[in-house]
Design a protein around this motif. Structure first.
Motif, short mmCIF file in Angstrom:
data_model
loop_
_atom_site.label_atom_id
_atom_site.label_comp_id
_atom_site.label_asym_id
_atom_site.label_seq_id
_atom_site.Cartn_x
_atom_site.Cartn_y
_atom_site.Cartn_z
N ARG A 12 7.69 -5.82 1.96
CA ARG A 12 6.46 -5.05 1.77
C ARG A 12 5.91 -4.54 3.09
O ARG A 12 5.06 -3.65 3.11
N LEU A 13 6.41 -5.06 4.21
CA LEU A 13 5.96 -4.63 5.53
C LEU A 13 6.76 -3.45 6.08
O LEU A 13 6.46 -2.94 7.15
N MET A 14 7.77 -2.99 5.35
CA MET A 14 8.55 -1.85 5.83
C MET A 14 7.68 -0.59 5.87
O MET A 14 6.73 -0.46 5.10
N GLU A 15 8.04 0.33 6.75
CA GLU A 15 7.31 1.58 6.88
C GLU A 15 7.41 2.39 5.59
O GLU A 15 8.33 2.17 4.78
N ILE A 16 6.52 3.34 5.41
CA ILE A 16 6.56 4.23 4.25
C ILE A 16 7.89 4.99 4.26
O ILE A 16 8.36 5.43 5.30
N HIS A 17 8.50 5.11 3.10
CA HIS A 17 9.77 5.81 2.97
C HIS A 17 9.49 7.32 2.99
O HIS A 17 8.66 7.81 2.24
N ALA A 18 10.18 8.03 3.86
CA ALA A 18 9.95 9.48 4.02
C ALA A 18 10.98 10.33 3.30
O ALA A 18 11.15 11.51 3.61
N GLY A 19 11.69 9.77 2.33
CA GLY A 19 12.59 10.54 1.49
C GLY A 19 13.57 11.39 2.28
O GLY A 19 14.20 10.94 3.24
N ASP A 20 13.67 12.67 1.89
CA ASP A 20 14.61 13.60 2.52
C ASP A 20 14.24 13.91 3.96
O ASP A 20 15.05 14.50 4.68
N LEU B 145 1.81 8.05 -0.89
CA LEU B 145 0.74 7.20 -0.36
C LEU B 145 0.25 6.16 -1.37
O LEU B 145 -0.02 5.02 -0.99
N ALA B 146 0.18 6.51 -2.65
CA ALA B 146 -0.33 5.55 -3.64
C ALA B 146 0.57 4.33 -3.74
O ALA B 146 0.09 3.18 -3.74
N ALA B 147 1.87 4.53 -3.79
CA ALA B 147 2.82 3.41 -3.87
C ALA B 147 2.80 2.60 -2.58
O ALA B 147 2.88 1.36 -2.60
N PHE B 148 2.70 3.29 -1.44
CA PHE B 148 2.66 2.63 -0.14
C PHE B 148 1.42 1.74 -0.05
O PHE B 148 1.50 0.57 0.33
N GLN B 149 0.29 2.30 -0.44
CA GLN B 149 -0.97 1.55 -0.43
C GLN B 149 -0.90 0.33 -1.34
O GLN B 149 -1.36 -0.76 -0.97
N ARG C 182 -1.46 -3.51 -0.25
CA ARG C 182 -2.49 -4.35 -0.91
C ARG C 182 -1.87 -5.62 -1.49
O ARG C 182 -2.46 -6.70 -1.42
N SER C 183 -0.67 -5.48 -2.07
CA SER C 183 0.03 -6.64 -2.63
C SER C 183 0.26 -7.69 -1.54
O SER C 183 0.04 -8.89 -1.75
N PHE C 184 0.70 -7.24 -0.36
CA PHE C 184 0.91 -8.16 0.75
C PHE C 184 -0.41 -8.81 1.16
O PHE C 184 -0.51 -10.04 1.30
N LEU C 185 -1.45 -8.00 1.37
CA LEU C 185 -2.74 -8.53 1.80
C LEU C 185 -3.31 -9.53 0.81
O LEU C 185 -3.87 -10.56 1.20
N ASP C 186 -3.16 -9.24 -0.48
CA ASP C 186 -3.71 -10.12 -1.51
C ASP C 186 -3.02 -11.48 -1.53
O ASP C 186 -3.58 -12.46 -2.04
N GLN D 140 -7.55 -0.39 4.86
CA GLN D 140 -7.82 -1.22 3.68
C GLN D 140 -8.73 -2.39 4.06
O GLN D 140 -9.73 -2.65 3.39
N VAL D 141 -8.39 -3.10 5.12
CA VAL D 141 -9.17 -4.27 5.54
C VAL D 141 -10.59 -3.87 5.95
O VAL D 141 -11.55 -4.59 5.70
N ARG D 142 -10.71 -2.70 6.57
CA ARG D 142 -12.02 -2.25 7.06
C ARG D 142 -12.82 -1.48 6.01
O ARG D 142 -13.95 -1.08 6.27
N GLY D 143 -12.25 -1.24 4.84
CA GLY D 143 -12.96 -0.53 3.79
C GLY D 143 -13.06 0.97 4.03
O GLY D 143 -14.00 1.61 3.57
#
Length: 193
Positions: A82-90, A126-130, A134-138, A159-162
């Motif tokens: 879950r700590l991997m960077e966002i996947h940038a596809g093509d 971004l939604a899936a990345f977020q 959040r899953s990791f933080l929780d 996320q942590v800072r709101g």
């Protein structure tokens, strides 16, 4: 704003692709000499923290493993996908300037790196990345050291800072330092270069 345990966040050191402005996403490139120096600077900062025996989580990608080995002086850690960077596809592996050159008017808006990755063809989005962050933080149960990636760190710190995601893409994204997050606030710890 959720109430998370204290977090010390380390972004991996500079890589060959960072220096070339090439989108890495979940691909990898080695640390540069500067990147190795970045990790040594982090080691000077994080040493006293490690004596407190926090939980330690590291992205499984090579650049974060290399950074953690140096910065954490071989301290045992957990690897979490879950700590991997966002996947940038093509767009993974492509130069930022080439992507922007193909993007017409959008490039004139000077998008943040996070906005570019968000728009990546075939990317994670971004939604899936977020949701992954959040899953990791929780799941955190106590003070934690995290070694991960630049955009991952921007989204996690927002996320942590709101803060909203538009703001996330404009947060600092430094290497060679440690971001401390506690009670919704952030402090930057830096060592002399």
């Amino acid at each position: 704003m959720a109430n998370y345990p204290k977090i010390w966040f380390l972004r991996h050191g500079q890589t060959e692709w960072n220096r070339a402005y090439r989108l890495q996403g979940q691909l990898d490139s080695p640390l540069t000499e500067q990147g190795i120096a970045d990790a040594h600077r982090q080691a000077a900062i994080i040493g006293p923290v490690l004596a407190q025996k926090p939980d330690i989580y590291v992205s499984p990608l090579g650049r974060t493993r290399q950074t953690a080995q140096i910065a954490l002086a071989g301290t045992a850690c957990h690897y979490d996908d879950r700590l991997m960077e966002i996947h940038a596809g093509d767009w993974q592996g492509r130069l930022r300037e080439d992507i922007l050159a193909e993007s017409g008017d959008w490039a004139q808006q000077r998008p943040s790196a996070l906005a570019i990755y968000e728009k990546a063809v075939g990317g994670e989005g971004l939604a899936a990345f977020q949701a992954r962050i959040r899953s990791f933080l929780d799941d955190l149960t106590g003070p934690t050291v995290v070694v991960a990636h630049g955009l991952w760190g921007q989204v996690m710190r927002a996320q942590v800072r709101g803060l909203d995601m538009k703001t996330a893409g404009h947060l600092s994204n430094d290497q060679g330092c440690v971001y401390v997050l506690e009670n919704g606030y952030e402090t930057l710890l830096d060592a002399p270069q």
